[in-house]
Design an enzyme around this catalytic site. Structure first.
Site, PDB file in Angstrom:
ATOM      1  CG  ASP A 166      -2.040   1.031   1.131  1.00 12.89           C
ATOM      2  OD1 ASP A 166      -2.303   1.512   0.009  1.00 12.89           O
ATOM      3  OD2 ASP A 166      -2.645   1.354   2.167  1.00 12.89           O
ATOM      4  CG  LEU A 167       4.758   3.375  -2.251  1.00 14.04           C
ATOM      5  CD1 LEU A 167       5.462   3.601  -0.916  1.00 14.04           C
ATOM      6  CD2 LEU A 167       5.774   3.046  -3.343  1.00 14.04           C
TER       7      LEU A 167
END
Length: 235
Positions: A166-167
């Site tokens: 979940d960058l």
């Protein structure tokens, strides 16, 4: 790393993070009784900031997202201990921390089994005097050198083979000294070199564009992305 098994509860913890470890550390009521709650972050769920004799810490309970989260809010189907959400994140963070990468230090992880499901919690060190990029960009623009540093930091993680699931712009912090940090390593893992790094960066770009549409005052422009990429590619 130490391990405790007490009935249905399994705990991993780093003794260097605590004066004396207590299983109650995973209960917010314990910290409330100690008058040790120092704040909270409220998003989809609540993350608590607490303080003990050693350092400021973050206490986070694991929740499900999406449609299934409406049915199984905080329960997960039983898996091997090392593959549980908390233990898996603890393992990834421990490896990154040993390599000197800018991440919160993992202090403790817990899974509590109940029949075919389990619940999970994690305790991390808090990155003091830091804010996420979304909060910062609502107040000011970043200098080109700051974007360059953010890109360089992300490249260090990719070079280490870390795929961040979940960058996004909320999971990148800047502290008062200008150092960049990554947080939230739930469901992250290590991979061999491949196209995933490019896909990771594309996800981050979509995040900035999304926040730009959400906030009337958001000091980000496409040129900032090019500055970030310059730092990423120069590493």
């Amino acid at each position: 790393m130490e391990r405790i098994e007490h009935g249905s509860e399994i705990i991993w913890y780093d003794p260097e993070c605590f004066d004396a470890f207590n299983r109650d550390f995973f209960e917010i009521d314990y910290w409330r009784e100690q008058d040790a709650i120092r704040g909270k972050a409220v998003g989809r769920n609540t993350t608590w900031f607490v303080e003990d004799e050693v350092c400021h810490k973050v206490l986070r309970h694991y929740y499900r997202g999406g449609m299934i989260g409406r049915v199984m809010e905080d329960t997960f189907l039983h898996v091997a201990e090392s593959k549980s959400r908390a233990m898996a994140e603890f393992t990834v963070l421990a490896k990154l921390h040993r390599r000197g990468l800018p991440v919160p230090r993992p202090c403790a992880a817990r899974m509590v089994r109940s029949n075919l499901v389990y619940r999970a919690d994690i305790i991390l060190t808090r990155i003091d005097n830091s804010r996420d990029l979304v909060a910062i960009l609502q107040e000011r623009a970043l200098e080109k050198a700051e974007w360059h540093h953010v890109g360089k930091t992300i490249r260090q993680f990719h070079d280490a083979g870390l795929y961040h699931a979940d960058l996004n712009s909320h999971n990148i912090l800047l502290d008062d000294s200008g150092k960049s940090w990554l947080i939230d390593f739930d469901k992250c893992h290590f991979r061999q070199t491949g196209s995933w790094a490019r896909e990771n960066m594309e996800r981050l770009l979509r995040s900035f564009r999304k926040e730009l549409n959400l906030h009337p005052e958001f000091n980000w422009k496409e040129a900032d992305w090019r500055a970030l990429l310059s730092g990423y590619r120069a590493s």
